[in-house]
Motif scaffolding. Structure first.
Motif, PDB file in Angstrom:
ATOM      1  N   ASN A  85      12.574 155.542 -17.085  1.00 50.14           N
ATOM      2  CA  ASN A  85      12.778 154.399 -16.178  1.00 50.14           C
ATOM      3  C   ASN A  85      14.269 154.091 -16.082  1.00 50.14           C
ATOM      4  O   ASN A  85      14.841 153.530 -17.008  1.00 50.14           O
ATOM      5  N   PRO A  86      14.926 154.463 -15.012  1.00 48.19           N
ATOM      6  CA  PRO A  86      14.351 155.044 -13.803  1.00 48.19           C
ATOM      7  C   PRO A  86      14.338 156.563 -13.761  1.00 48.19           C
ATOM      8  O   PRO A  86      15.172 157.220 -14.352  1.00 48.19           O
ATOM      9  N   ASP A 121      17.112 157.765 -17.414  1.00 48.88           N
ATOM     10  CA  ASP A 121      16.918 157.202 -18.744  1.00 48.88           C
ATOM     11  C   ASP A 121      15.804 157.999 -19.411  1.00 48.88           C
ATOM     12  O   ASP A 121      15.021 158.663 -18.720  1.00 48.88           O
TER      13      ASP A 121
HETATM   14 MN    MN Z   1      15.899 152.251 -18.424  1.00 52.28          MN
END
Ligand code: MN
Ligand code: GDP
Length: 398
Positions: free
Chosen positions: A208-209, A222
């Motif tokens: 995320n993302p 990430d």
């Molecule tokens: Mn993140």
């Protein structure tokens, strides 16, 4: 076992999952060298400096910053390395940052907009199958998306017999609103991600993302990766990825002594044999108006030596106002455990400054109680029944 972002990304990359490229650094000088190397490898001229700690929400806490030249890489790294980073997922004092990841800037402008998605892979315990959980609302707090717009979170279960099938990867790309090149890239990304999860015996992947770049590449910006510790024997090369600086120091010490200990924030320390009994004991403490200060399973051999180590670990926590020992004597006889408690108490002298409630049940429980009751001058209270132990905890806390 939780990993740092840079370690998680290395694992993803080794399975062909495209990532935002980066190089880890421990000093501002290393950060500059890393940035130079990154430019040679990727052609990037902007960088993101990312604090490496085991906690999410780093962006919100000032642990992720854009640097537009090498001077900025140096000064931002200088600020971030050594800081106590406070994020919504850390304690109020925060976490010490030992390293930064210098990553290529992947939010460059181009033909199309960049888009952020949420993708995780985890086990659905209810069905016993792995699943991909995903949302077009990436980048932000997924908990908030789940709360406010749960219809924007999708799941796709994976049959262990077949692995993820091509149509499932396409369905995910479709639900994320992609088309053309980005659609194809996403199907590749998802398939590789699921394979990486299975092959590395992971417990969780949370990306995320996941980013769609302005030139339609799909990559992991990430990576929150947690590995299944019980499977580490199959991945010898993963063992060194453990960073004990990120772990609770008392938990590290307990682990080294072979004790299963988890620190909590209550006021009653627990020493129990067996995880199930430990859970029951924690419930009991709550019912008695206390809060468990820890989970501690001493395992099968509750002899004086282990009991002493366990007391020492429990008492490192200054919030502990009482200790409840709740042992079921099966193979290990209760009188031996009682003797262990008494011996440990005497050995530790004045280090034990809180009352200890001992409930021993099972083989030789009567002898054990007699043994404890016969001791004078020790702040040890015996109990036979579960409820009785609870009441005694209540009394000493009052
Ligand atoms: Mn993140
Ligand atoms: P987290 O806050 O701990 O989840 O860390 P992330 O790795 O998700 O980064 C936080 C945010 O930093 C992302 O959501 C992005 O908005 C931003 N970010 C990450 N990489 C880049 C990048 O290459 N360029 C720019 N401009 N922003 C980035």
């Amino acid at each position: 076992m939780n990993l740092h972002e840079y370690q998680g990304k290395e694992i993803l990359n080794s399975f062909g999952v495209r990532i935002q490229r980066g190089i880890v650094a421990s000093t501002p000088e290393e950060a500059v060298t890393a940035a130079q190397k990154l430019t040679e490898e990727t052609g990037t001229s902007w960088y993101v400096v990312k604090a490496q700690v085991h906690a999410g929400g780093r962006g919100k806490g000032g642990g992720v910053k854009l640097a537009k030249n090498l001077d900025e890489v140096k000064s931002i790294s200088n600020d971030i390395i050594g800081m106590m980073l406070v994020t919504p997922q850390t304690s109020a004092e925060g976490k010490l940052v030992n390293q930064v990841l210098i990553a290529e800037d992947v939010y460059y402008p181009g033909e199309s907009e960049t888009e952020e998605y949420y993708v995780s892979v985890l086990l659905n315990r209810a069905t016993g199958k792995n699943m991909v959980m995903y949302s077009p609302e990436g980048g932000m707090d997924i908990e908030e998306v789940a709360e406010k717009t749960p219809e924007l979170i999708f799941t796709e279960e994976i049959d262990p017999a077949t692995g993820i099938l091509p149509f499932q990867a396409r369905k995910i790309a479709f639900n994320l609103g992609l088309s053309g090149t980005a659609f194809k890239e996403m199907t590749k990304f998802i398939s590789a991600l699921v394979t990486a999860y299975e092959k590395s015996d992971a417990a969780m992947f949370e990306i995320n993302p996941v980013l769609k770049t302005s030139d339609d590449k799909i990559l992991a910006v990430d990576a929150k990766v947690s590995l299944d510790e019980n499977a580490l024997y199959r991945h010898k090369d993963f063992i060194e990825l453990r960073d004990i600086r990120e772990e609770h120091p008392t938990e590290v010490e307990a682990k080294a002594a072979g004790l299963n200990y988890v620190a909590l924030d209550g006021n009653v320390g627990c020493m129990v044999n067996g995880a199930g009994l430990a859970m029951g004991t924690m419930d009991l403490i709550k019912q008695a108006g206390g809060e468990p200060a820890n989970f501690l399973d001493v395992g099968g051999t509750a002899d004086a030596e282990r009991v002493e180590i366990a007391f020492g670990i429990i008492l490192k926590d200054p919030n502990v106002k009482a200790i409840l020992v709740n042992i079921f004597g099966g193979i290990v006889r209760c009188d031996r455990v009682a003797q262990g408690v008494v011996d440990a108490y005497k050995n530790m002298g004045d280090k034990i400054n809180v009352p200890i409630i001992v409930r021993l049940q099972g083989t030789n429980a009567v002898e054990a109680k007699a043994l404890i009751d016969a001791e004078e001058g020790l702040n040890v209270i015996s109990a036979t029944e579960f409820q009785e132990a609870a009441e005694k905890v209540q009394e000493v806390l009052a």
